[in-house]
Design a protein around this motif. Structure first.
Motif, PDB file in Angstrom:
ATOM      1  N   ALA A 117      48.922  16.899  22.490  1.00 29.42           N
ATOM      2  CA  ALA A 117      48.736  18.270  22.958  1.00 29.42           C
ATOM      3  C   ALA A 117      48.463  19.212  21.795  1.00 29.42           C
ATOM      4  CB  ALA A 117      49.967  18.722  23.735  1.00 29.42           C
ATOM      5  N   LYS A 118      49.162  19.003  20.685  1.00 30.80           N
ATOM      6  CA  LYS A 118      48.946  19.830  19.497  1.00 30.80           C
ATOM      7  C   LYS A 118      47.523  19.656  18.971  1.00 30.80           C
ATOM      8  CE  LYS A 118      50.839  20.726  14.880  1.00 30.80           C
ATOM      9  NZ  LYS A 118      51.879  20.335  13.891  1.00 30.80           N
ATOM     10  N   GLU A 119      47.014  18.412  19.075  1.00 29.50           N
ATOM     11  CA  GLU A 119      45.675  18.096  18.584  1.00 29.50           C
ATOM     12  C   GLU A 119      44.583  18.743  19.423  1.00 29.50           C
ATOM     13  OE1 GLU A 119      42.926  14.055  17.921  1.00 29.50           O
ATOM     14  OE2 GLU A 119      45.065  13.903  18.370  1.00 29.50           O
ATOM     15  N   PHE A 130      50.466  25.439  24.129  1.00 30.66           N
ATOM     16  CA  PHE A 130      51.114  24.395  23.334  1.00 30.66           C
ATOM     17  C   PHE A 130      52.458  24.886  22.790  1.00 30.66           C
ATOM     18  CE2 PHE A 130      52.225  22.603  19.207  1.00 30.66           C
ATOM     19  CZ  PHE A 130      52.507  21.301  19.628  1.00 30.66           C
ATOM     20  N   ALA A 131      52.514  26.123  22.369  1.00 29.22           N
ATOM     21  CA  ALA A 131      53.781  26.668  21.874  1.00 29.22           C
ATOM     22  C   ALA A 131      54.860  26.573  22.950  1.00 29.22           C
ATOM     23  CB  ALA A 131      53.594  28.117  21.417  1.00 29.22           C
ATOM     24  N   ALA A 132      54.477  26.866  24.194  1.00 28.52           N
ATOM     25  CA  ALA A 132      55.436  26.775  25.303  1.00 28.52           C
ATOM     26  C   ALA A 132      55.826  25.329  25.568  1.00 28.52           C
ATOM     27  CB  ALA A 132      54.834  27.406  26.559  1.00 28.52           C
ATOM     28  N   LEU A 133      54.830  24.428  25.522  1.00 27.01           N
ATOM     29  CA  LEU A 133      55.110  23.018  25.750  1.00 27.01           C
ATOM     30  C   LEU A 133      56.001  22.452  24.641  1.00 27.01           C
ATOM     31  CD1 LEU A 133      54.608  20.378  27.333  1.00 27.01           C
ATOM     32  CD2 LEU A 133      52.587  20.020  25.882  1.00 27.01           C
ATOM     33  N   ASN A 134      55.704  22.828  23.432  1.00 30.11           N
ATOM     34  CA  ASN A 134      56.491  22.355  22.291  1.00 30.11           C
ATOM     35  C   ASN A 134      57.956  22.763  22.443  1.00 30.11           C
ATOM     36  OD1 ASN A 134      56.842  21.177  19.644  1.00 30.11           O
ATOM     37  ND2 ASN A 134      57.007  23.268  18.863  1.00 30.11           N
ATOM     38  N   GLN A 135      58.182  24.007  22.861  1.00 32.57           N
ATOM     39  CA  GLN A 135      59.559  24.480  23.049  1.00 32.57           C
ATOM     40  C   GLN A 135      60.228  23.757  24.210  1.00 32.57           C
ATOM     41  OE1 GLN A 135      61.276  26.844  21.008  1.00 32.57           O
ATOM     42  NE2 GLN A 135      62.884  25.760  22.128  1.00 32.57           N
ATOM     43  N   LEU A 136      59.483  23.544  25.277  1.00 28.80           N
ATOM     44  CA  LEU A 136      60.034  22.855  26.443  1.00 28.80           C
ATOM     45  C   LEU A 136      60.501  21.446  26.063  1.00 28.80           C
ATOM     46  CD1 LEU A 136      58.301  22.805  29.963  1.00 28.80           C
ATOM     47  CD2 LEU A 136      59.730  20.955  29.133  1.00 28.80           C
TER      48      LEU A 136
END
Length: 434
Positions: A117-119, A130-136
């Protein structure tokens, strides 16, 4: 789906995760322009978006679905509307999806999704998502703050019971094949009590016969009508009685599990009735030693409860009664949770998905035993479900014509279908009734 493919679109957002239209028949797709199209029984929502990525998965024919990383990002976009009129799942539902993936696949797999996802986030212009997904994901892994999570399942996440990972992946693949198909509906013609009980007799008779508990029709009928075991075959007779006691009871056959824990409870209760006379087989209790059949090692005794509970989650997402029946039968058969009686319990659980929906139950006659066992083995060994699904559909069609208030007439019909022969002596005939 052929009509959908004609639009050169790809499943996206919630549809990429659910892999099916919503109950109100909404389907969301990435397209070259934004719009809506109403088809017979389906509403297509086109969302303008980027071209497919290399890991966007083939779903059906040329139709692709957003890969998992992309789908997670898409479902974190802001969206208008609510419920099925929103292109995204609710935050709660998305958390449940990601938490479920974490439980089944593990931390390493989820971290790989996060890395992907970051890529791709810059390519999709989804850096905020992505920032939201990373935190989740950070929160789910216990390295962040659980108060950020809204789903009760995610907030209360604890280490789960151990599972048979190969079987979990096998059940997932069966679910994916079942959910994308359409099925007929074969109505139950055994509406009257006598006809239902006649069918139940042969349902139980063949279910026992297929496992090696063999009686003549007259012997089995004597056991049932007198509720008395044959003197020289007490345990075998009780197997016949126990099976019939369950499958002839329309109320019992209308009970379906409503939760993973309920599934375990229901299995134990029905097994206790089925094998009531075989005390050495621990009726109503999961196995205390491992079992196998030929070259197949069934689920380790320590992994039974966890594997059944994980398997239940895909069952709960299926909608068509036949799909639920086919899945449930294989789930129980493949886990083999008991020392004995697993095949019979699996077929009971299968038919309990059909009977309350006023659909014909399924009989697996003697002549069809090798087709039945072979299709299950192919699914187990090769993860090939097409033969299994087609096998059960044929058995279902055959069974839908087995109805009659007269016991002898029903028996004659089964004889005409070659039901009592072995596979070397004949093949299963489907004979419609006029």
């Amino acid at each position: 789906m052929e009509l959908v493919q004609a639009f050169a679109s790809d499943l996206c957002h919630r549809s990429a995760l659910e892999r099916i239209h919503t109950p109100e028949v909404h389907l969301y797709l990435t397209h070259s322009y934004k719009g809506t199209a109403a088809l017979p029984g389906l509403i297509l929502h086109f969302i303008k978006g980027p071209d497919p990525l290399e890991d966007d998965m083939l779903f059906l024919g040329n139709l692709r679905a957003s890969g998992l990383a992309r789908a997670y990002l898409e479902n974190l976009q802001r969206a208008k509307g609510a419920g099925e009129h929103s292109k995204t799942l609710s935050r709660e539902k998305l958390e449940e999806k990601i938490e479920f993936y974490l439980r089944v696949k593990g931390e390493d797999a989820l971290n790989q999704v996060r890395d992907r996802a970051k890529e791709i986030a810059p390519l999709l212009n989804m850096e905020k998502e992505f920032a939201a997904l990373n935190q989740l994901i950070t929160d789910l892994l216990g390295t962040g703050l659980s108060k950020n999570l809204v789903s009760a399942v995610a907030r209360a996440r604890v280490p789960g019971e151990p599972v048979d990972l190969y079987r979990i992946q096998l059940f997932e693949s069966l679910y994916e094949d079942l959910v994308k198909r359409d099925y007929p509906d074969y109505p139950d013609q055994n509406k009257r009590i006598q006809s239902y009980q006649n069918f139940a007799f042969f349902e139980g008779y063949f279910s026992n016969h297929i496992e090696g508990t063999k009686f003549t029709i007259d012997e089995a009928r004597q056991i049932i009508t007198t509720a008395t075991p044959l003197p020289a075959r007490d345990e075998d007779s009780h197997d016949v009685l126990g099976t019939y006691q369950i499958v002839s009871n329309r109320t019992e056959m209308s009970i379906q599990p409503t939760s993973a824990d309920d599934l375990l409870k229901l299995l134990r209760e029905r097994h206790a009735v089925l094998l009531s006379a075989r005390k050495s087989k621990n009726p109503g209790e999961f196995k205390d030693k491992n079992n196998r059949a030929g070259g197949t090692e069934f689920v380790n005794m320590k992994l039974v409860a966890g594997t059944l509970k994980k398997g239940y989650e895909w069952y709960s997402m299926l909608r068509h009664p036949f799909a639920k029946a086919a899945y449930m039968m294989f789930l129980v058969s493949e886990v083999h949770p008991f020392l004995d009686g697993n095949g019979r319990i699996a077929r009971v659980m299968m038919n309990a998905e059909l009977s309350p929906k006023a659909l014909s139950k399924i009989i697996i006659p003697t002549v069809y035993r090798e087709d039945y066992m072979g299709a299950i083995k192919k699914l187990t060994k090769q993860r090939e479900s097409d033969a299994y699904i087609r096998m059960l559909l044929r058995a279902w069609e055959f069974s839908s014509y087995v109805y009659d208030d007269n016991f002898n007439s029903m028996e004659d019909h089964l004889k005409n279908c070659n039901a009592f022969l072995t596979h070397k002596e004949g093949y299963l005939k489907i004979i419609p009734k006029k």
